[in-house]
Write a protein that holds these residues in place. Structure first.
Motif, PDB file in Angstrom:
ATOM      1  N   GLU A 152       1.720   0.775  10.402  1.00  0.00           N
ATOM      2  CA  GLU A 152       1.623   0.167  11.724  1.00  0.00           C
ATOM      3  C   GLU A 152       0.324  -0.599  11.931  1.00  0.00           C
ATOM      4  OE1 GLU A 152       2.242   3.285  14.533  1.00  0.00           O
ATOM      5  OE2 GLU A 152       4.423   3.284  14.267  1.00  0.00           O
ATOM      6  N   ASN A 153      -0.762  -0.134  11.323  1.00  0.00           N
ATOM      7  CA  ASN A 153      -2.073  -0.716  11.605  1.00  0.00           C
ATOM      8  C   ASN A 153      -2.548  -1.707  10.552  1.00  0.00           C
ATOM      9  OD1 ASN A 153      -2.228   1.020  13.858  1.00  0.00           O
ATOM     10  ND2 ASN A 153      -2.906   2.674  12.535  1.00  0.00           N
ATOM     11  N   PHE A 154      -2.089  -1.548   9.303  1.00  0.00           N
ATOM     12  CA  PHE A 154      -2.561  -2.407   8.223  1.00  0.00           C
ATOM     13  C   PHE A 154      -1.433  -3.143   7.509  1.00  0.00           C
ATOM     14  CE2 PHE A 154      -5.762   0.960   8.601  1.00  0.00           C
ATOM     15  CZ  PHE A 154      -6.907   0.206   8.759  1.00  0.00           C
ATOM     16  N   ASN A 155      -0.175  -2.909   7.954  1.00  0.00           N
ATOM     17  CA  ASN A 155       0.981  -3.548   7.320  1.00  0.00           C
ATOM     18  C   ASN A 155       1.090  -3.164   5.845  1.00  0.00           C
ATOM     19  OD1 ASN A 155       3.256  -5.073   7.815  1.00  0.00           O
ATOM     20  ND2 ASN A 155       2.337  -6.978   7.114  1.00  0.00           N
ATOM     21  N   ILE A 156       0.748  -1.903   5.549  1.00  0.00           N
ATOM     22  CA  ILE A 156       0.794  -1.388   4.184  1.00  0.00           C
ATOM     23  C   ILE A 156       2.072  -0.581   3.982  1.00  0.00           C
ATOM     24  CG2 ILE A 156      -0.297   0.189   2.535  1.00  0.00           C
ATOM     25  CD1 ILE A 156      -2.989  -0.610   3.700  1.00  0.00           C
TER      26      ILE A 156
ATOM     27  N   ILE B  20       2.894   8.280  -4.777  1.00  0.00           N
ATOM     28  CA  ILE B  20       3.113   7.397  -3.637  1.00  0.00           C
ATOM     29  C   ILE B  20       2.377   6.089  -3.908  1.00  0.00           C
ATOM     30  CG2 ILE B  20       2.817   7.078  -1.158  1.00  0.00           C
ATOM     31  CD1 ILE B  20       2.801  10.109  -0.871  1.00  0.00           C
ATOM     32  N   GLU B  21       3.123   5.008  -4.090  1.00  0.00           N
ATOM     33  CA  GLU B  21       2.526   3.711  -4.397  1.00  0.00           C
ATOM     34  C   GLU B  21       2.349   2.916  -3.103  1.00  0.00           C
ATOM     35  OE1 GLU B  21       5.222   1.999  -7.216  1.00  0.00           O
ATOM     36  OE2 GLU B  21       4.319   3.085  -8.911  1.00  0.00           O
ATOM     37  N   LEU B  22       1.164   2.331  -2.932  1.00  0.00           N
ATOM     38  CA  LEU B  22       0.824   1.595  -1.720  1.00  0.00           C
ATOM     39  C   LEU B  22       0.574   0.131  -2.034  1.00  0.00           C
ATOM     40  CD1 LEU B  22      -1.677   4.201  -0.225  1.00  0.00           C
ATOM     41  CD2 LEU B  22       0.712   3.884   0.411  1.00  0.00           C
ATOM     42  N   SER B  23       1.102  -0.734  -1.173  1.00  0.00           N
ATOM     43  CA  SER B  23       0.906  -2.174  -1.360  1.00  0.00           C
ATOM     44  C   SER B  23       1.037  -2.879  -0.025  1.00  0.00           C
ATOM     45  CB  SER B  23       1.925  -2.739  -2.354  1.00  0.00           C
ATOM     46  OG  SER B  23       3.253  -2.543  -1.863  1.00  0.00           O
ATOM     47  N   LEU B  24       0.504  -4.093   0.055  1.00  0.00           N
ATOM     48  CA  LEU B  24       0.621  -4.893   1.263  1.00  0.00           C
ATOM     49  C   LEU B  24       2.079  -5.302   1.441  1.00  0.00           C
ATOM     50  CD1 LEU B  24      -1.277  -6.097   3.457  1.00  0.00           C
ATOM     51  CD2 LEU B  24      -1.233  -8.222   2.138  1.00  0.00           C
ATOM     52  N   HIS B  25       2.535  -5.307   2.684  1.00  0.00           N
ATOM     53  CA  HIS B  25       3.927  -5.696   2.961  1.00  0.00           C
ATOM     54  C   HIS B  25       4.226  -7.051   2.346  1.00  0.00           C
ATOM     55  CE1 HIS B  25       7.734  -5.608   5.021  1.00  0.00           C
ATOM     56  NE2 HIS B  25       7.491  -6.782   5.583  1.00  0.00           N
ATOM     57  N   GLN B  26       5.343  -7.152   1.670  1.00  0.00           N
ATOM     58  CA  GLN B  26       5.645  -8.342   0.870  1.00  0.00           C
ATOM     59  C   GLN B  26       5.787  -9.605   1.703  1.00  0.00           C
ATOM     60  OE1 GLN B  26       9.344  -7.704  -1.136  1.00  0.00           O
ATOM     61  NE2 GLN B  26      10.492  -7.240   0.737  1.00  0.00           N
ATOM     62  N   ASP B  27       6.083  -9.487   2.993  1.00  0.00           N
ATOM     63  CA  ASP B  27       6.210 -10.673   3.838  1.00  0.00           C
ATOM     64  C   ASP B  27       4.857 -11.291   4.162  1.00  0.00           C
ATOM     65  OD1 ASP B  27       9.017  -9.394   5.758  1.00  0.00           O
ATOM     66  OD2 ASP B  27       8.925 -10.456   3.838  1.00  0.00           O
TER      67      ASP B  27
END
Length: 354
Positions: free
Chosen positions: A328-332, A342-349
């Protein structure tokens, strides 16, 4: 994408207010109470922000404990919440402070796991105490010493006529030492002995060669295991720490002793209440710390988010609230693998970069 988030001064005030709410929730020391008083006196805006954050999180009961510091208007509970929501949205790190605080109330009532000695319920020489991953607990030793164990910790307790020896095999413990001149209390960790001098202190063993000691009361001596029974004045490589000092032992580096603020110590030891407090750590460092409290592991697969800064209070082990806040706060985004990663990445959009 830039890795540094710039905040306006007003956002920083909400940031600070969020941290004070977290501290109020677990209780303030005398030093922290005075620090809060000074912070409030700096500007009327500080008081206003603190009341707004408390109203948003329904923590007015915490503020009532310090009624002499405040004169909140009777209408505080009925004020327009849209302003409070905007205030939190103005500060990303203040929103991250809401991790756990906005979770269902039941998550705040999870009891600490009961610790049982591995050999017998009685505390006898060579008893071993341990906690599981995500648990913390308290052990009252027969001499009156109080031992608090953090997540995934194992301690061997040996009492003799000459000493009380705690060997920290792994994890972290805080010791409130009962006075006994005839039998000094010592903690063995990483090839060193931490010897109490009427005190309370915290020891965190990161691995076989790296550990930290924080003194919260009195003084301690730190010396090589070979000098365990040697009189301190006869030890060549002896470090002495007082209240508010931290000693860090790192492989192939000089031993470092430095003072740390009371508020920082309280935040660092918030695990005793089942919490973790961050003060602007990078996402990677925050995840490294949080991984201690869950069998799952984190992996940042997008370098653009590695240095995102996290501040605020987190309920240890509440991974779902963390992942929701990051989204919600970082679009992650996150994805779970079959191996418990648990793999984390920036939202693809979000493909724009600065």
């Amino acid at each position: 994408m830039t890795n540094i988030y710039q905040f306006q001064p007003e956002s920083q005030i909400y940031d600070d207010a969020s941290l004070w709410i977290a501290r109020l929730d677990r209780g303030l020391s005398k030093e922290e109470t005075e620090a809060l008083r000074l912070w409030l006196d700096k500007s009327p805006k500080h008081r206003e922000c603190l009341l707004e954050m408390a109203d948003l999180w329904d923590r007015m009961d915490s503020l009532s404990m310090l009624a002499e510091l405040f004169d909140p208007p009777a209408a505080t509970k009925n004020r327009n919440r849209q302003r409070s929501v905007w205030a939190v949205a103005a500060s990303v790190t203040a929103l991250v402070c809401a991790i756990g605080l906005l979770a269902p109330a039941e998550r705040w009532k999870t009891p600490a796991a009961e610790v049982q000695p591995l050999q017998t319920a009685a505390v006898t020489p060579n008893n071993v105490y341990e906690t599981g991953i995500g648990a913390h607990s308290t052990v009252n030793l027969p001499d009156g010493t109080r031992m608090l164990l953090n997540t995934d910790t194992q301690v061997t307790v040996t009492y003799t006529d000459n000493e009380r020896l705690l060997e920290l095999k792994k994890g972290e413990l805080h010791v409130e030492v009962a006075h006994d001149k005839q039998r000094p209390l010592r903690v063995m960790v990483g090839g060193k002995i931490v010897e109490a001098v009427g005190t309370a202190f915290n020891v965190y063993r990161k691995d076989d060669q790296n550990f930290d000691v924080i003194v919260t009361e009195g003084r301690v001596h730190v010396k090589p295991v070979a000098d365990r029974l040697t009189i301190p004045t006869e030890v060549e490589n002896l470090q002495e720490l007082g209240r508010g000092e931290k000693l860090s032992v790192r492989a192939s580096q000089p031993v470092e002793v430095k003072p740390i603020e009371t508020a920082v110590i309280s935040d660092r030891l918030s695990w005793r209440d089942g919490n973790v407090v961050f003060r602007g750590e990078s996402l990677q460092n925050a995840l490294d710390e949080l991984s201690r409290y869950t069998p799952e592991t984190f992996k940042v697969i997008d370098p653009r988010i590695t240095d995102v800064r996290i501040a605020g209070l987190y309920k240890a082990g509440d991974i779902e609230s963390l992942l929701l806040a990051l989204k919600e706060n970082f679009n992650i985004d996150h994805a779970r693998t079959a191996g418990g990663v648990i793999e984390l990445s920036l939202h693809q959009d979000n493909t724009n970069s600065d």
